[in-house]
Motif scaffolding. Structure first.
Motif, PDB file in Angstrom:
ATOM      1  N   MET A  32     -29.812 -20.265 -16.906  1.00 15.28           N
ATOM      2  CA  MET A  32     -31.019 -21.088 -18.136  1.00 15.28           C
ATOM      3  C   MET A  32     -31.805 -19.981 -18.314  1.00 15.28           C
ATOM      4  N   ILE A  33     -31.772 -19.714 -18.003  1.00 16.11           N
ATOM      5  CA  ILE A  33     -32.874 -17.812 -19.354  1.00 16.11           C
ATOM      6  C   ILE A  33     -31.509 -17.702 -19.486  1.00 16.11           C
ATOM      7  N   LYS A  34     -30.235 -17.452 -19.931  1.00 19.82           N
ATOM      8  CA  LYS A  34     -29.653 -16.573 -20.454  1.00 19.82           C
ATOM      9  C   LYS A  34     -28.876 -17.272 -22.024  1.00 19.82           C
ATOM     10  N   ARG A  35     -29.096 -18.775 -21.336  1.00 18.17           N
ATOM     11  CA  ARG A  35     -29.258 -20.042 -22.718  1.00 18.17           C
ATOM     12  C   ARG A  35     -30.121 -19.426 -23.530  1.00 18.17           C
ATOM     13  N   SER A  36     -31.426 -19.516 -23.188  1.00 15.89           N
ATOM     14  CA  SER A  36     -32.653 -19.342 -24.126  1.00 15.89           C
ATOM     15  C   SER A  36     -33.476 -18.769 -24.401  1.00 15.89           C
ATOM     16  N   VAL A  37     -32.663 -17.608 -23.892  1.00 16.11           N
ATOM     17  CA  VAL A  37     -33.965 -16.234 -24.094  1.00 16.11           C
ATOM     18  C   VAL A  37     -33.424 -15.595 -24.206  1.00 16.11           C
ATOM     19  N   GLN A 179     -43.838 -18.578 -38.023  1.00 19.58           N
ATOM     20  CA  GLN A 179     -43.694 -19.263 -36.872  1.00 19.58           C
ATOM     21  C   GLN A 179     -42.637 -20.126 -37.478  1.00 19.58           C
ATOM     22  N   GLN A 180     -42.767 -21.072 -38.381  1.00 16.94           N
ATOM     23  CA  GLN A 180     -40.832 -22.330 -38.811  1.00 16.94           C
ATOM     24  C   GLN A 180     -39.916 -21.244 -38.283  1.00 16.94           C
ATOM     25  N   LEU A 181     -39.311 -20.864 -39.266  1.00 20.80           N
ATOM     26  CA  LEU A 181     -38.168 -19.758 -39.272  1.00 20.80           C
ATOM     27  C   LEU A 181     -37.926 -19.115 -37.637  1.00 20.80           C
ATOM     28  N   LEU A 182     -38.776 -18.318 -37.205  1.00 25.45           N
ATOM     29  CA  LEU A 182     -38.234 -17.634 -35.522  1.00 25.45           C
ATOM     30  C   LEU A 182     -37.507 -18.994 -34.672  1.00 25.45           C
ATOM     31  N   ASN A 183     -38.810 -19.939 -34.689  1.00 24.86           N
ATOM     32  CA  ASN A 183     -38.393 -21.420 -34.098  1.00 24.86           C
ATOM     33  C   ASN A 183     -37.516 -22.061 -34.277  1.00 24.86           C
ATOM     34  N   GLU A 184     -37.104 -22.544 -35.587  1.00 25.19           N
ATOM     35  CA  GLU A 184     -35.982 -22.586 -35.896  1.00 25.19           C
ATOM     36  C   GLU A 184     -34.283 -21.967 -35.627  1.00 25.19           C
ATOM     37  N   LEU A 185     -35.128 -20.423 -35.666  1.00 19.00           N
ATOM     38  CA  LEU A 185     -33.460 -19.423 -35.105  1.00 19.00           C
ATOM     39  C   LEU A 185     -33.200 -19.477 -33.749  1.00 19.00           C
ATOM     40  N   HIS A 186     -34.682 -19.291 -32.678  1.00 19.09           N
ATOM     41  CA  HIS A 186     -34.878 -19.865 -31.438  1.00 19.09           C
ATOM     42  C   HIS A 186     -34.265 -21.318 -31.460  1.00 19.09           C
ATOM     43  N   LEU A 187     -33.890 -22.430 -31.657  1.00 20.59           N
ATOM     44  CA  LEU A 187     -33.709 -23.459 -31.307  1.00 20.59           C
ATOM     45  C   LEU A 187     -31.863 -23.141 -31.457  1.00 20.59           C
ATOM     46  N   ASP A 188     -31.608 -22.878 -33.026  1.00 18.35           N
ATOM     47  CA  ASP A 188     -30.425 -22.159 -32.884  1.00 18.35           C
ATOM     48  C   ASP A 188     -29.132 -21.693 -32.405  1.00 18.35           C
ATOM     49  N   PHE A 189     -30.004 -20.775 -31.475  1.00 17.44           N
ATOM     50  CA  PHE A 189     -29.864 -19.810 -30.595  1.00 17.44           C
ATOM     51  C   PHE A 189     -29.309 -21.088 -29.581  1.00 17.44           C
ATOM     52  N   LYS A 190     -29.720 -21.825 -28.812  1.00 22.33           N
ATOM     53  CA  LYS A 190     -29.974 -22.902 -28.306  1.00 22.33           C
ATOM     54  C   LYS A 190     -29.213 -23.882 -28.143  1.00 22.33           C
ATOM     55  N   ALA A 192     -26.452 -23.028 -29.773  1.00 19.97           N
ATOM     56  CA  ALA A 192     -25.289 -22.348 -29.981  1.00 19.97           C
ATOM     57  C   ALA A 192     -24.422 -22.030 -28.569  1.00 19.97           C
ATOM     58  N   ASN A 193     -26.018 -21.890 -27.625  1.00 15.08           N
ATOM     59  CA  ASN A 193     -25.325 -21.651 -26.281  1.00 15.08           C
ATOM     60  C   ASN A 193     -25.209 -22.833 -25.756  1.00 15.08           C
ATOM     61  N   GLY A 194     -24.692 -24.058 -26.145  1.00 17.41           N
ATOM     62  CA  GLY A 194     -24.743 -24.976 -25.675  1.00 17.41           C
ATOM     63  C   GLY A 194     -25.750 -26.068 -25.125  1.00 17.41           C
ATOM     64  N   TYR A 195     -26.824 -26.237 -25.588  1.00 17.62           N
ATOM     65  CA  TYR A 195     -27.140 -27.222 -25.582  1.00 17.62           C
ATOM     66  C   TYR A 195     -27.327 -28.211 -25.993  1.00 17.62           C
ATOM     67  N   SER A 196     -28.036 -29.308 -25.636  1.00 22.72           N
ATOM     68  CA  SER A 196     -27.250 -30.410 -26.332  1.00 22.72           C
ATOM     69  C   SER A 196     -29.389 -30.690 -26.970  1.00 22.72           C
ATOM     70  N   GLU A 197     -29.092 -32.063 -28.199  1.00 24.06           N
ATOM     71  CA  GLU A 197     -30.237 -32.615 -28.977  1.00 24.06           C
ATOM     72  C   GLU A 197     -31.401 -32.689 -27.831  1.00 24.06           C
ATOM     73  N   LEU A 198     -30.970 -33.737 -27.056  1.00 20.00           N
ATOM     74  CA  LEU A 198     -32.063 -34.023 -25.994  1.00 20.00           C
ATOM     75  C   LEU A 198     -32.185 -33.201 -25.100  1.00 20.00           C
ATOM     76  N   GLU A 199     -31.386 -32.186 -24.555  1.00 14.07           N
ATOM     77  CA  GLU A 199     -31.930 -31.290 -23.573  1.00 14.07           C
ATOM     78  C   GLU A 199     -32.939 -29.892 -24.386  1.00 14.07           C
ATOM     79  N   ILE A 200     -32.877 -30.069 -24.797  1.00 16.23           N
ATOM     80  CA  ILE A 200     -33.974 -29.012 -25.497  1.00 16.23           C
ATOM     81  C   ILE A 200     -34.904 -29.897 -26.287  1.00 16.23           C
ATOM     82  N   ALA A 201     -35.459 -30.927 -26.682  1.00 15.00           N
ATOM     83  CA  ALA A 201     -36.074 -32.024 -26.840  1.00 15.00           C
ATOM     84  C   ALA A 201     -37.090 -31.886 -25.839  1.00 15.00           C
ATOM     85  N   GLN A 202     -36.302 -32.775 -24.358  1.00 14.69           N
ATOM     86  CA  GLN A 202     -36.793 -32.481 -23.180  1.00 14.69           C
ATOM     87  C   GLN A 202     -37.340 -31.230 -22.757  1.00 14.69           C
TER      88      GLN A 202
END
Length: 247
Positions: A32-37, A179-190, A192-202
């Motif tokens: 989790m932490i490797k793919r999220s941070v 804030q918006q740019l870095l938040n969007e880039l963080h979502l792109d990172f997730k 790219a590490n295989g998280y789905s939109e559902l996983e990210i949202a939940q």
């Protein structure tokens, strides 16, 4: 030890509960932490390198909010100072149990490591021993905002001259576009590490009431109010950063 993949939020949940560091999270936490941070492995390994500069003989090195002990392991790999000992503290019984298992495995692979004590405790109620290094790796953001200054002041009082607090945190930003740019880039990172939109949202729903990030400026101001004389940002990757605070 095997590290199962993080699939905690892969299926739709009727109601998403607040995030807690329970057995389910502990089981998948390394993944989790490797793919999220972003930058997490770099931060952890270099915490050991930084600690080696500030560690002093016959003092404690604290890992506050130790989770599975990744920082503790880095401290033990890099610090070679007589009489130092690591105290790893976490308030999750599941984390503490698994942390001890990981440290036992480290002991079996390496010799002459620093002694370590793993403590299950709330760091807000901890009586700190004289310390030359205190590491808080993505821990302060889970402390209630109104309690953060008092905790940092307590750490400052425990730190010896020449020591250091190393503080890693997720950041927010006062500038809306940043804030918006870095938040969007963080979502792109997730993604790219295989998280789905559902996983990210939940996951976002689970953690939004639990984790409260600050701006870099707020961190610096609070650290100075707590009595630190110098704050040096040493690492940032997207919206995650690490600081060195000197007494």
């Amino acid at each position: 030890m095997s590290q199962p993949p993080d699939r905690l939020f892969a299926q739709p949940l009727e109601q998403v509960p607040d995030f807690v560091f329970n057995e389910d999270v502990v089981r998948v936490f390394p993944d989790m932490i490797k793919r999220s941070v972003p930058g997490y492995p770099t931060i952890v390994e270099n915490l050991g390198v930084l600690a080696a500069r500030f560690a002093q003989p016959n003092t404690a090195l604290y890992d506050l909010g130790a989770s599975l002990g990744a920082v503790t392991q880095a401290l033990r790999r890099h610090v070679r100072v007589d009489g130092c000992r690591v105290i790893a503290v976490d308030n999750s019984a599941a984390m503490v149990e698994r942390c001890q298992q990981y440290l036992n495995a480290q002991d079996s692979m390496f010799q002459e490591l620093l002694p370590v004590e793993v403590v299950e405790a709330d760091i807000l109620n901890l009586a700190l021993q004289p310390a030359s290094v205190v590491a808080m790796n993505f821990t302060l953001q889970f402390i209630a905002p109104e309690q953060r200054l008092a905790l940092l002041a307590q750490i400052r009082q425990a730190l010896l001259p020449g020591g250091a607090l190393i503080l890693s945190e997720k950041l927010c930003f006062a500038d809306d576009q940043q804030q918006q740019l870095l938040n969007e880039l963080h979502l792109d990172f997730k993604r790219a590490n295989g998280y789905s939109e559902l996983e990210i949202a939940q996951k976002r729903s689970a953690i939004e009431h639990v984790m409260k990030p600050d701006t870099l400026q707020a961190h610096e101001q609070r650290l100075r109010e707590a009595g630190f004389s110098k704050v040096v940002p040493w690492f940032q990757c997207l919206n995650f950063a690490s600081l060195i605070a000197l007494p």
